[in-house]
Design an enzyme around this catalytic site. Sequence first.
Site, PDB file in Angstrom:
ATOM      1  N   SER A 138       0.882  -1.176   0.000  1.00 58.32           N
ATOM      2  CA  SER A 138       0.000   0.000   0.000  1.00 58.32           C
ATOM      3  C   SER A 138       0.912   1.216   0.000  1.00 58.32           C
ATOM      4  O   SER A 138       2.090   1.120   0.391  1.00 58.32           O
ATOM      5  CB  SER A 138      -0.850  -0.003   1.277  1.00 58.32           C
ATOM      6  OG  SER A 138      -1.461   1.256   1.473  1.00 58.32           O
ATOM      7  N   TYR A 151      -1.885  -1.779  10.292  1.00 55.73           N
ATOM      8  CA  TYR A 151      -1.859  -1.801   8.822  1.00 55.73           C
ATOM      9  C   TYR A 151      -0.562  -1.177   8.304  1.00 55.73           C
ATOM     10  O   TYR A 151       0.113  -1.746   7.436  1.00 55.73           O
ATOM     11  CB  TYR A 151      -3.082  -1.040   8.310  1.00 55.73           C
ATOM     12  CG  TYR A 151      -3.342  -1.154   6.829  1.00 55.73           C
ATOM     13  CD1 TYR A 151      -4.043  -2.236   6.311  1.00 55.73           C
ATOM     14  CD2 TYR A 151      -2.913  -0.164   5.946  1.00 55.73           C
ATOM     15  CE1 TYR A 151      -4.316  -2.331   4.940  1.00 55.73           C
ATOM     16  CE2 TYR A 151      -3.176  -0.255   4.586  1.00 55.73           C
ATOM     17  CZ  TYR A 151      -3.878  -1.328   4.089  1.00 55.73           C
ATOM     18  OH  TYR A 151      -4.141  -1.417   2.732  1.00 55.73           O
TER      19      TYR A 151
HETATM   20  P1  NAD Z   1     -11.327  -6.311  -0.249  1.00 55.58           P
HETATM   21  O1  NAD Z   1     -11.882  -6.296   1.126  1.00 55.58           O
HETATM   22  O2  NAD Z   1     -12.203  -5.989  -1.414  1.00 55.58           O
HETATM   23  O3  NAD Z   1     -10.680  -7.727  -0.576  1.00 55.58           O
HETATM   24  C1  NAD Z   1      -9.904  -8.412   0.357  1.00 55.58           C
HETATM   25  C2  NAD Z   1      -9.802  -9.844  -0.079  1.00 55.58           C
HETATM   26  O4  NAD Z   1      -9.049 -10.547   0.904  1.00 55.58           O
HETATM   27  C3  NAD Z   1     -11.165 -10.543  -0.199  1.00 55.58           C
HETATM   28  O5  NAD Z   1     -11.130 -11.489  -1.241  1.00 55.58           O
HETATM   29  C4  NAD Z   1     -11.270 -11.256   1.166  1.00 55.58           C
HETATM   30  O6  NAD Z   1     -12.126 -12.377   1.127  1.00 55.58           O
HETATM   31  C5  NAD Z   1      -9.818 -11.650   1.355  1.00 55.58           C
HETATM   32  N1  NAD Z   1      -9.484 -11.951   2.736  1.00 55.58           N
HETATM   33  C6  NAD Z   1      -9.656 -11.186   3.843  1.00 55.58           C
HETATM   34  N2  NAD Z   1      -9.220 -11.851   4.918  1.00 55.58           N
HETATM   35  C7  NAD Z   1      -8.769 -13.058   4.478  1.00 55.58           C
HETATM   36  C8  NAD Z   1      -8.198 -14.182   5.097  1.00 55.58           C
HETATM   37  N3  NAD Z   1      -8.022 -14.239   6.434  1.00 55.58           N
HETATM   38  N4  NAD Z   1      -7.865 -15.239   4.335  1.00 55.58           N
HETATM   39  C9  NAD Z   1      -8.070 -15.228   2.999  1.00 55.58           C
HETATM   40  N5  NAD Z   1      -8.590 -14.178   2.350  1.00 55.58           N
HETATM   41  C10 NAD Z   1      -8.941 -13.116   3.093  1.00 55.58           C
HETATM   42  O7  NAD Z   1     -10.056  -5.359  -0.163  1.00 55.58           O
HETATM   43  P2  NAD Z   1      -9.120  -4.734  -1.278  1.00 55.58           P
HETATM   44  O8  NAD Z   1      -9.244  -3.270  -1.141  1.00 55.58           O
HETATM   45  O9  NAD Z   1      -9.306  -5.384  -2.583  1.00 55.58           O
HETATM   46  O10 NAD Z   1      -7.684  -5.120  -0.669  1.00 55.58           O
HETATM   47  C11 NAD Z   1      -6.804  -6.036  -1.264  1.00 55.58           C
HETATM   48  C12 NAD Z   1      -5.388  -5.687  -0.841  1.00 55.58           C
HETATM   49  O11 NAD Z   1      -5.048  -4.389  -1.321  1.00 55.58           O
HETATM   50  C13 NAD Z   1      -5.185  -5.652   0.670  1.00 55.58           C
HETATM   51  O12 NAD Z   1      -3.939  -6.222   1.003  1.00 55.58           O
HETATM   52  C14 NAD Z   1      -5.191  -4.174   0.975  1.00 55.58           C
HETATM   53  O13 NAD Z   1      -4.480  -3.876   2.128  1.00 55.58           O
HETATM   54  C15 NAD Z   1      -4.534  -3.630  -0.271  1.00 55.58           C
HETATM   55  N6  NAD Z   1      -4.791  -2.207  -0.506  1.00 55.58           N
HETATM   56  C16 NAD Z   1      -6.063  -1.742  -0.693  1.00 55.58           C
HETATM   57  C17 NAD Z   1      -6.254  -0.393  -0.934  1.00 55.58           C
HETATM   58  C18 NAD Z   1      -7.620   0.192  -1.174  1.00 55.58           C
HETATM   59  O14 NAD Z   1      -7.726   1.430  -1.227  1.00 55.58           O
HETATM   60  N7  NAD Z   1      -8.671  -0.597  -1.346  1.00 55.58           N
HETATM   61  C19 NAD Z   1      -5.163   0.472  -0.975  1.00 55.58           C
HETATM   62  C20 NAD Z   1      -3.900  -0.036  -0.775  1.00 55.58           C
HETATM   63  C21 NAD Z   1      -3.723  -1.379  -0.544  1.00 55.58           C
END
Ligand code: NAD
Length: 256
Positions: A138, A151
Amino acid sequence: MLKGKTALVTGSTSGIGLGIAGQLARQGANIVLNGFGDNATPRSAIEALGVKVDYHGADMSRPAEIVDMMKFAADRFGRVDILVNNAGIQHVAPVQDFSPERWDAVLAINLSSAFHAARLALPAMRAANWGRIINVASVQGLVASVNKSAYVAAKHGLVGLTKVIALENATTGVTCNAICPGWVLTQMVQKQLDANAAAKGWTNAQATHELLREKMPSMQFTTPEELGDLAVFFCSPAGNNVRGVAWNMDGGWAAQ
Ligand code: NAD
């Protein structure tokens, strides 16, 4: 470009993981999906791109289930060529109010799971002298925000782990890099928008404007597909000597 390769993307039943899985599949990679919730819909969406797809529901906070998932992927497809460590959760509270259980969960899912999966993926990648480990960190792996101690610590740790894996494999065909998104409109961010809207009495549109205005000069969300295209670049021949970078796709967030 990736025909015959297999990509395992953790946390790919929704959001960024599903976007990355889709872009890798468009290049011909077979996909192993992982994550909670409905897996039939994402599975059909990826299958429609003409590649083989399977799903393993490992809870990424449980190392024994990660062992089982990596064995499942190797049995099903021969080996994992591309590992995308994407599963992640968020929890928001100041340090003095942060529950120790939430701290452990964020560290386990956002950081330790990447170690557990990479440890098991590396031997076959090294034997084939080709592999890609892509860690979805991130922009908060590069700079901090208040109320996100676990985080921010996990994502900074993931950037560090990325560099170590890159260095340990620097003379091989195995690369490891991190992707550092700014805001992406997924379930994770919608929950934060909903909480801000409820706390401040804002509409969703106002909460969205304020969220972007605070951090992202572009005033635009990054999309899962854009992040998927960056993963495709890391997998391309042009990415052969890109090693240990933490590449932000953040609308200018970290440039400030
Ligand atoms: P999201 O909540 O849409 O998706 C998260 C995914 O992880 C889902 O498929 C969920 O089922 C899975 N998950 C959660 N806990 C789990 C576990 N214990 N075991 C297996 N799967 C699990 O979130 P997202 O925004 O798509 O995030 C994905 C990644 O991107 C994360 O690592 C997040 O930190 C990172 N990220 C997101 C953003 C943002 O703005 N959305 C920004 C920077 C980084």
